[in-house]
Write an enzyme that holds these catalytic residues in place. Structure first.
Site, PDB file in Angstrom:
ATOM      1  N   MET A 195       0.834  -1.197   0.000  1.00 31.89           N
ATOM      2  CA  MET A 195       0.000   0.000   0.000  1.00 31.89           C
ATOM      3  C   MET A 195       0.875   1.255   0.000  1.00 31.89           C
ATOM      4  SD  MET A 195      -3.283  -0.753   0.038  1.00 31.89           S
ATOM      5  CE  MET A 195      -4.334  -2.169   0.349  1.00 31.89           C
ATOM      6  N   CYS A 196       0.288   2.344  -0.432  1.00 34.60           N
ATOM      7  CA  CYS A 196       1.000   3.610  -0.534  1.00 34.60           C
ATOM      8  C   CYS A 196       0.967   4.357   0.796  1.00 34.60           C
ATOM      9  CB  CYS A 196       0.378   4.463  -1.632  1.00 34.60           C
ATOM     10  SG  CYS A 196       0.239   3.619  -3.231  1.00 34.60           S
ATOM     11  N   GLN A 197       1.608   5.525   0.812  1.00 31.21           N
ATOM     12  CA  GLN A 197       1.635   6.375   2.000  1.00 31.21           C
ATOM     13  C   GLN A 197       1.104   7.754   1.627  1.00 31.21           C
ATOM     14  OE1 GLN A 197       3.137   5.928   5.314  1.00 31.21           O
ATOM     15  NE2 GLN A 197       3.126   3.729   4.910  1.00 31.21           N
TER      16      GLN A 197
END
Length: 270
Positions: free
Chosen positions: A1-3
């Protein structure tokens, strides 16, 4: 997942401290190494910087660190590719014009099988589920309203549309038009409001501290939003699942009961 990282303030402020810790998550303290981007609103304008290199090693990120731009609304994103290859076209945040203002959007999550109808006004440039969701959201708003509506009406339609989009998967996002910031949590999002009396903060991702009392006035107020807390000696407030918050002038605004946590209802044409 991204931030995700967002900042909303009541006066133009630089994001150097938060960004220095955040950028290390792009390939150093975490494995998100598929590019990054950051957008700064300046009045009606917006500066957007994108790079396909990991933010921990990016020269563009070095520039942001060394050139402390001040803004009342900032959105940053570190990418871990799930849909779409590593390219500038697929790098967040995305930007579009609507009702005479720029809108900037960044997403963390994955939307399985999300294939909304082709928009009348907005279409993706890249091939990510994130940009499809952004274009669909703006197109839904633009088809309903020719001009920017009263905020309550805008917020209600955003809430309804977001509820349908998130039925396809994880939909954490930050969205801003430079006047306010919207943040939605599916799984993980936190925020903190810094205001007088200011104290010292210490980064999670690097052994760096700053005493905000030396850098601010008693009237300053800054809200910082992140996928995970950026400091380890401050109290960060978690979002509830499926919660949509509005931030303006450096603080979350209260909303009517039930708005922002509605059941998924497919918008017209979906």
């Amino acid at each position: 997942m991204c931030q995700l990282l967002g900042m909303n303030c009541n006066t133009p402020t630089d994001i150097v401290f938060s960004f220095e810790g955040f950028r290390r998550r792009g390939g150093l303290t975490d494995h998100h190494a598929d590019g990054f981007g950051i957008a700064f609103f300046e009045g009606a304008g917006a500066r957007v910087f994108l790079d396909v290199e990991p933010s921990a090693q990016s020269q563009v990120a070095d520039f942001i660190r060394d050139y402390p731009l001040k803004s009342e609304n900032v959105i940053a994103h570190i990418r871990k590719a799930t849909q779409g290859g590593v390219s500038l076209a697929n790098t967040h945040p995305f930007q579009r014009e609507m009702w005479g203002r720029y809108w900037v959007f960044a997403h963390n999550g994955n939307l399985d099988g999300f294939a909304p109808p082709e928009g009348r006004h907005y279409r993706p440039v890249g091939c990510t589920d994130s940009e499809r969701a952004f274009c669909f959201l703006l197109d839904t708003l633009r088809q309903r309203f020719d001009h920017e509506p009263p905020f309550v009406e805008l917020y209600r339609l955003v809430s309804e549309t977001v509820a349908w989009i998130r039925s396809h998967g994880t939909f954490n996002f930050i969205l801003s038009n430079g006047k306010f910031m919207l943040a939605h949590c599916s799984t993980s999002l936190y925020y903190i409001v810094r205001q007088a009396p200011f104290t010292t903060a210490h980064l999670v991702d690097e052994d760096v501290s700053v005493d905000f009392a030396d850098l601010t006035t008693s009237n300053d107020r800054v809200a910082v939003i992140a996928t995970q807390p950026l400091t380890d000696n401050e109290v960060w407030t978690p979002f509830e699942a499926n919660e949509l918050k509005i931030f303006k002038y450096g603080a979350p605004l209260k909303t009517a009961p039930g708005i922002g946590k509605v059941a998924p209802v497919p918008p017209s044409g979906a």
